[in-house]
Design a protein around this motif. Structure first.
Motif, PDB file in Angstrom:
ATOM      1  N   SER A 223      19.123  80.475  42.273  1.00 50.49           N
ATOM      2  CA  SER A 223      18.025  79.581  42.666  1.00 50.49           C
ATOM      3  C   SER A 223      18.062  78.993  44.091  1.00 50.49           C
ATOM      4  CB  SER A 223      17.233  78.678  41.758  1.00 50.49           C
ATOM      5  OG  SER A 223      18.170  77.699  41.398  1.00 50.49           O
ATOM      6  N   VAL A 224      17.242  78.316  44.782  1.00 45.67           N
ATOM      7  CA  VAL A 224      17.376  77.513  46.292  1.00 45.67           C
ATOM      8  C   VAL A 224      16.788  76.225  45.852  1.00 45.67           C
ATOM      9  CG1 VAL A 224      17.152  77.733  48.562  1.00 45.67           C
ATOM     10  CG2 VAL A 224      17.093  79.714  47.077  1.00 45.67           C
ATOM     11  N   PRO A 225      17.932  75.245  45.311  1.00 42.50           N
ATOM     12  CA  PRO A 225      17.208  74.038  44.985  1.00 42.50           C
ATOM     13  C   PRO A 225      16.743  73.118  46.075  1.00 42.50           C
ATOM     14  CG  PRO A 225      19.306  74.460  43.767  1.00 42.50           C
ATOM     15  CD  PRO A 225      19.014  75.366  44.568  1.00 42.50           C
ATOM     16  N   SER A 226      17.267  73.667  47.485  1.00 42.23           N
ATOM     17  CA  SER A 226      17.053  72.675  48.624  1.00 42.23           C
ATOM     18  C   SER A 226      15.661  72.852  49.007  1.00 42.23           C
ATOM     19  CB  SER A 226      18.354  73.048  49.642  1.00 42.23           C
ATOM     20  OG  SER A 226      18.146  74.565  49.800  1.00 42.23           O
ATOM     21  N   VAL A 227      15.107  74.093  48.624  1.00 44.59           N
ATOM     22  CA  VAL A 227      13.783  74.035  49.176  1.00 44.59           C
ATOM     23  C   VAL A 227      12.720  73.291  48.545  1.00 44.59           C
ATOM     24  CG1 VAL A 227      11.899  75.615  49.589  1.00 44.59           C
ATOM     25  CG2 VAL A 227      13.786  76.523  50.004  1.00 44.59           C
ATOM     26  N   LEU A 228      11.967  72.258  48.964  1.00 47.88           N
ATOM     27  CA  LEU A 228      11.338  71.227  48.480  1.00 47.88           C
ATOM     28  C   LEU A 228       9.765  71.409  48.397  1.00 47.88           C
ATOM     29  CD1 LEU A 228      13.408  68.149  49.643  1.00 47.88           C
ATOM     30  CD2 LEU A 228      13.680  69.625  47.729  1.00 47.88           C
TER      31      LEU A 228
ATOM     32  N   LYS B  92      11.019  76.464  42.392  1.00 49.66           N
ATOM     33  CA  LYS B  92      12.242  76.357  43.226  1.00 49.66           C
ATOM     34  C   LYS B  92      12.207  78.038  43.442  1.00 49.66           C
ATOM     35  CE  LYS B  92      13.513  72.491  43.721  1.00 49.66           C
ATOM     36  NZ  LYS B  92      13.245  71.703  44.910  1.00 49.66           N
ATOM     37  N   PRO B  93      12.373  78.751  44.626  1.00 48.60           N
ATOM     38  CA  PRO B  93      12.573  80.298  44.776  1.00 48.60           C
ATOM     39  C   PRO B  93      13.871  80.658  44.076  1.00 48.60           C
ATOM     40  CG  PRO B  93      12.623  78.749  46.729  1.00 48.60           C
ATOM     41  CD  PRO B  93      12.831  77.762  45.944  1.00 48.60           C
ATOM     42  N   VAL B  94      13.722  81.795  43.697  1.00 47.56           N
ATOM     43  CA  VAL B  94      14.783  82.675  43.067  1.00 47.56           C
ATOM     44  C   VAL B  94      15.134  83.934  43.876  1.00 47.56           C
ATOM     45  CG1 VAL B  94      15.266  84.001  40.866  1.00 47.56           C
ATOM     46  CG2 VAL B  94      14.225  81.737  40.781  1.00 47.56           C
TER      47      VAL B  94
END
Length: 277
Positions: free
Chosen positions: A248-253, A258-260
């Motif tokens: 996943s991409v936790p930094s995208v807010l 969250k994106p995967v």
């Protein structure tokens, strides 16, 4: 080229329920795989781009165009799977970035389908029945390789809030995955038979606070932390798809999701020049 040949390529698949947010610079991180080598093909599935009434009627709206332009400008080659706010999909046949005509005989050794899907509502989970056909053309599931990516809307169930908090604090995601509806359904043979998923080692992708969400929200018992956003795949030759990274991409807010993404190595069949469009 006079005869079919094969080539090993890297593909980058990404899914993101954007929750009607406008694209922003942080989405670039969606395409950072942490690998030095760049992928040969990128496929993006976006959900909830536009929740207006017009989006149910029109193929393209301003919101969809904004996302298409943003991603298109970010990548040299991308297949963008638009969300139609229902559990449908669009199929792409490809060979190293070049599309080939739809409706081919599925017995021939080429063709991959990418199905961007979205399950809506409390009971809106997606199943393989939702991607079993493609508007009268070659069946999605009849391709040599099939990738399903999107917000499948499966939840974690059967755990108390304190159990979830303890698992999250300890990074023990296996406790949550043991109660994941999709995993349980697949084990029982009731969802996506024949499909595989790379090992999930990341935190749940839902639900976060929009624009602030680095910590999962734990205040809504109907929306407990869950792995709603997934990427599944199947192939006639299981060895022809090799997952390299699933994360996943936790930094995208931008969203409460969250994106995967999945980075995978796969063999594709190059077609004779006269088969290309």
């Amino acid at each position: 080229m006079n005869q079919s040949d094969t080539k090993t390529i890297w593909i980058h698949l990404a899914t993101f329920n954007v929750g009607t947010a406008e694209p922003a610079g942080s989405v670039f991180e969606l395409f950072d795989t942490g690998m030095a080598k760049l992928p040969d093909l990128v496929v993006v599935s976006l959900q909830e781009i536009d929740m207006s009434a017009n989006s149910l009627i029109l193929e393209n709206t301003d919101a969809k165009e904004h996302w298409s332009e943003f991603i298109g400008e970010s990548l040299t080659a991308a297949a963008i799977v638009h969300d139609r706010l229902c559990s449908k999909c669009r199929s792409f046949h490809w060979s190293v970035g070049t599309h080939v005509p739809a409706g081919r005989d599925s017995k021939r050794s080429f063709g991959s389908a990418f199905a961007g899907v979205h399950g809506l509502g409390e009971q809106g989970r997606v199943s393989s029945d939702d991607v079993s056909s493609d508007d009268g053309q070659l069946s999605v599931l009849g391709h040599d390789k099939v990738f399903i990516l999107g917000d499948l809307n499966y939840r974690v169930e059967g755990l108390e809030l304190d159990e979830i908090k303890t698992a999250l604090e300890g990074g023990n995601f296996g406790v949550l995955l043991a109660k994941d509806q999709l995993e349980l359904a697949r084990q029982a043979g009731g969802a996506f038979p024949g499909f595989s998923e790379a090992e999930v080692t990341f935190a749940p992708t839902y639900k976060y606070s929009v624009n602030e969400g680095r910590e999962l929200l734990l205040d809504d018992p109907k929306r407990l932390p869950s792995y709603t956003d997934r990427i599944l795949f199947q192939a006639r030759d299981a060895r022809s798809i090799r997952p390299l990274r699933y994360d996943s991409v936790p930094s995208v807010l931008l969203s409460d999701h969250k994106p995967v993404f999945l980075l995978a190595e796969t063999a594709v069949v190059l077609q004779p020049d006269d088969a290309l469009i």
